[in-house]
Design an enzyme around this catalytic site. Structure first.
Site, mmCIF file in Angstrom:
data_model
loop_
_atom_site.group_PDB
_atom_site.id
_atom_site.type_symbol
_atom_site.label_atom_id
_atom_site.label_comp_id
_atom_site.label_asym_id
_atom_site.label_seq_id
_atom_site.Cartn_x
_atom_site.Cartn_y
_atom_site.Cartn_z
ATOM 1 N N HIS A 120 0.986 -1.199 0.021
ATOM 2 C CA HIS A 120 0.017 -0.137 -0.036
ATOM 3 C C HIS A 120 0.911 1.283 0.187
ATOM 4 C CE1 HIS A 120 -2.686 2.923 1.966
ATOM 5 N NE2 HIS A 120 -3.759 2.355 1.477
ATOM 6 N N ASP A 172 2.975 -4.502 8.204
ATOM 7 C CA ASP A 172 1.981 -3.514 7.851
ATOM 8 C C ASP A 172 0.654 -4.531 7.758
ATOM 9 O OD1 ASP A 172 -0.187 -2.285 6.991
ATOM 10 O OD2 ASP A 172 0.547 -1.510 5.018
ATOM 11 N N GLN A 194 -4.774 -4.966 7.113
ATOM 12 C CA GLN A 194 -5.729 -5.554 6.477
ATOM 13 C C GLN A 194 -5.549 -7.093 7.213
ATOM 14 O OE1 GLN A 194 -8.073 -4.826 4.504
ATOM 15 N NE2 GLN A 194 -6.960 -2.823 4.110
ATOM 16 N N LYS A 196 -10.683 0.219 10.460
ATOM 17 C CA LYS A 196 -10.849 -1.109 9.694
ATOM 18 C C LYS A 196 -11.414 -2.163 10.442
ATOM 19 C CE LYS A 196 -7.166 0.474 6.415
ATOM 20 N NZ LYS A 196 -8.087 0.742 5.159
ATOM 21 N N CYS A 254 -4.819 2.709 -3.521
ATOM 22 C CA CYS A 254 -3.479 2.970 -2.829
ATOM 23 C C CYS A 254 -2.426 1.982 -3.461
ATOM 24 C CB CYS A 254 -3.558 3.169 -1.507
ATOM 25 S SG CYS A 254 -4.357 4.644 -1.094
HETATM 26 C C1 LIG Z 1 -2.620 -2.695 3.543
HETATM 27 C C2 LIG Z 1 -2.756 -1.394 3.942
HETATM 28 N N1 LIG Z 1 -1.877 -0.716 4.535
HETATM 29 C C3 LIG Z 1 -1.951 0.610 5.140
HETATM 30 C C4 LIG Z 1 -3.227 1.111 4.753
HETATM 31 C C5 LIG Z 1 -3.338 2.320 5.582
HETATM 32 O O1 LIG Z 1 -4.392 2.871 6.194
HETATM 33 P P1 LIG Z 1 -4.965 3.922 7.130
HETATM 34 O O2 LIG Z 1 -5.291 4.692 5.906
HETATM 35 O O3 LIG Z 1 -5.938 3.631 7.847
HETATM 36 O O4 LIG Z 1 -3.764 4.524 7.580
HETATM 37 C C6 LIG Z 1 -4.258 0.485 4.352
HETATM 38 C C7 LIG Z 1 -5.398 1.165 4.015
HETATM 39 O O5 LIG Z 1 -6.216 0.688 3.113
HETATM 40 C C8 LIG Z 1 -4.094 -0.872 3.906
HETATM 41 O O6 LIG Z 1 -4.973 -1.482 3.118
#
Ligand SMILES: Cc1ncc(COP(=O)(O)O)c(C=O)c1O
Length: 402
Positions: A118, A194, A197, A220, A360
């Site tokens: 992401h 990370d 998800q 989430k 993203c």
């Molecule tokens: C795999 C992953 N990492 C990081 C993020 C970033 O999350 P946030 O926008 O809540 O900071 C997301 C958000 O969709 C994500 O799917």
């Protein structure tokens, strides 16, 4: 797990648009909140609202306790040792930025991420390029899996950190983080996951994964927006410099110096997001009561069900690996239709909420030859097979018509 009973907890499911309920399949972006979480926010502001750590009065004491206990709940939820390993941030993005800004990188250091990250796990590291830090990418196969065999070849004596996504928000792929963690530690390299998800969908134990840092977002996983979590190994956090300076992150301040506070408050400068932090703890309780193993089983079943039905339709391309290697996330394209048009038609015709675009994850979409991105359906604890049937009926119409 009784999904129909769980559905009673979510007020949004009673909402009608043009006489029909909403089928919410945009859970990877953010998901819906159960009544207990919404009520917790109201209860906090109605009954316990005050600034924390700064008052001897009853409201400040209560607010402090509620906020601190939410850290304990988050620690238990992911198998951390305790609240000193849990920093509340705004979101997973900020959690990753905290690490990228506070680890002591020097020119020539190398960081390894993957091609399926992401933007939140690419841009904070790209921003270090001006310091002379080199970024390398573990390749992703056509099938949407990390080519782990390449990882050891990419490691040099300058590699300082490996950071990878646990479950891809584009492909749904669940990556072998324990295996990557072992490789990282064999070479004395820090390992970050990370978990934006994964934490909302499957049981997590950071000690079992063997990661040094783990980032995720409350919104989430049934919690409010504005609360993220950074797990960090206590010995590392102790050595790291504070991210932001100000009130609450200090134990003493003089005109020429300051002494940082104890963990985790050393990393939480200023008045934190107390109400959302408390309500996030309520969300953690809610999910823990259902059981994360049950949540994961339910979502994998939905993922497989949707995958198989979509594959039967023809003219639909599904990205990522086969169902046993993924969770309840399915990105797809329909020949002859733009992703935004698919999402718009599903919304207009049947109140089905899916996401369209790059999610993203722009570089990997471009690598796959998808300059307009893809469409994504992502499931959560309240979704049902009947909702997927409706989605499939709509896809059938789109496939036939266009
Ligand atoms: C795999 C992953 N990492 C990081 C993020 C970033 O999350 P946030 O926008 O809540 O900071 C997301 C958000 O969709 C994500 O799917």
């Amino acid at each position: 797990m009784d999904v129909y009973k769980i559905r009673e907890d979510f007020p949004f499911l009673k909402r009608m648009v043009k006489g029909k309920p909403i089928i919410y399949f945009d859970n990877s972006a953010s998901n819906q909140k159960p009544a207990v979480v919404i009520d917790a926010l109201r209860d906090f502001y109605a009954n316990h609202n005050a600034n924390i750590h700064r008052g001897v009065h009853i409201l400040s004491q209560e607010a402090s306790e509620l906020y601190e206990k939410a850290h304990d709940k988050a620690a238990k939820f992911i198998g951390a040792h305790g609240r000193e390993e849990i920093i509340f941030t705004r979101n997973a993005t900020e959690s990753i930025n905290l690490v990228s800004h506070t680890l002591d990188f020097k020119a020539g250091d190398e960081i390894i991420i993957s091609e399926m990250e992401h933007h939140s796990n690419i841009v904070p590291w790209l921003m270090l390029k001006e310091k002379g830090i080199k970024l390398k990418y573990i390749p992703v196969s056509e099938k949407g899996e990390l080519v782990i065999s390449e990882l050891e070849k990419m490691i040099t004596k300058n590699t300082k950190l490996i950071s990878v996504v646990h479950m891809s928000n584009f492909l749904g792929t669940v990556n072998p983080v324990e295996e990557i963690g072992k490789i990282a530690h064999k070479h004395n390299i820090l390992f970050m996951v990370d978990g934006a998800q994964s934490a909302p969908h499957m049981p997590i134990n950071v000690k079992k994964i063997g990661c040094d840092f783990f980032a995720f977002s409350g919104h989430k996983m049934c919690g409010p927006t504005g609360i993220g979590v950074l797990y960090g190994r206590k010995d590392l956090l102790k050595e790291m410099k504070p991210f932001l300076g100000g009130g609450d992150m200090i134990s003493t301040v003089a005109y020429d110096s300051f002494k940082p506070n104890e963990l985790p408050w050393k990393f939480e400068a200023g008045t934190p997001n107390v109400a959302d932090g408390y309500a996030f703890g309520v969300a953690v309780d809610y999910l823990s009561k259902i059981g994360m193993q049950n949540v994961w089983k339910h979502e994998c079943e939905l993922g497989r069900y949707a995958y198989e039905k979509m594959a039967e339709l023809g003219k639909i391309t599904i990205y990522g690996p086969e169902p046993e290697k993924r969770g309840g996330v399915i990105s797809f394209s329909i020949k002859g239709l733009e992703p935004h048009d698919i999402a718009g038609l599903l919304n207009e015709r049947a109140n089905i909420a899916v996401r369209s675009g790059f999610h993203c994850v722009e570089p990997l979409h471009r690598k796959y030859g998808l300059p307009k991105g893809s469409c994504r359906a992502s499931f959560y604890v309240y979704n049902t097979k009947e909702e997927i049937d409706k989605f499939i009926d709509e896809l059938k119409i789109l496939v036939k018509t266009f």
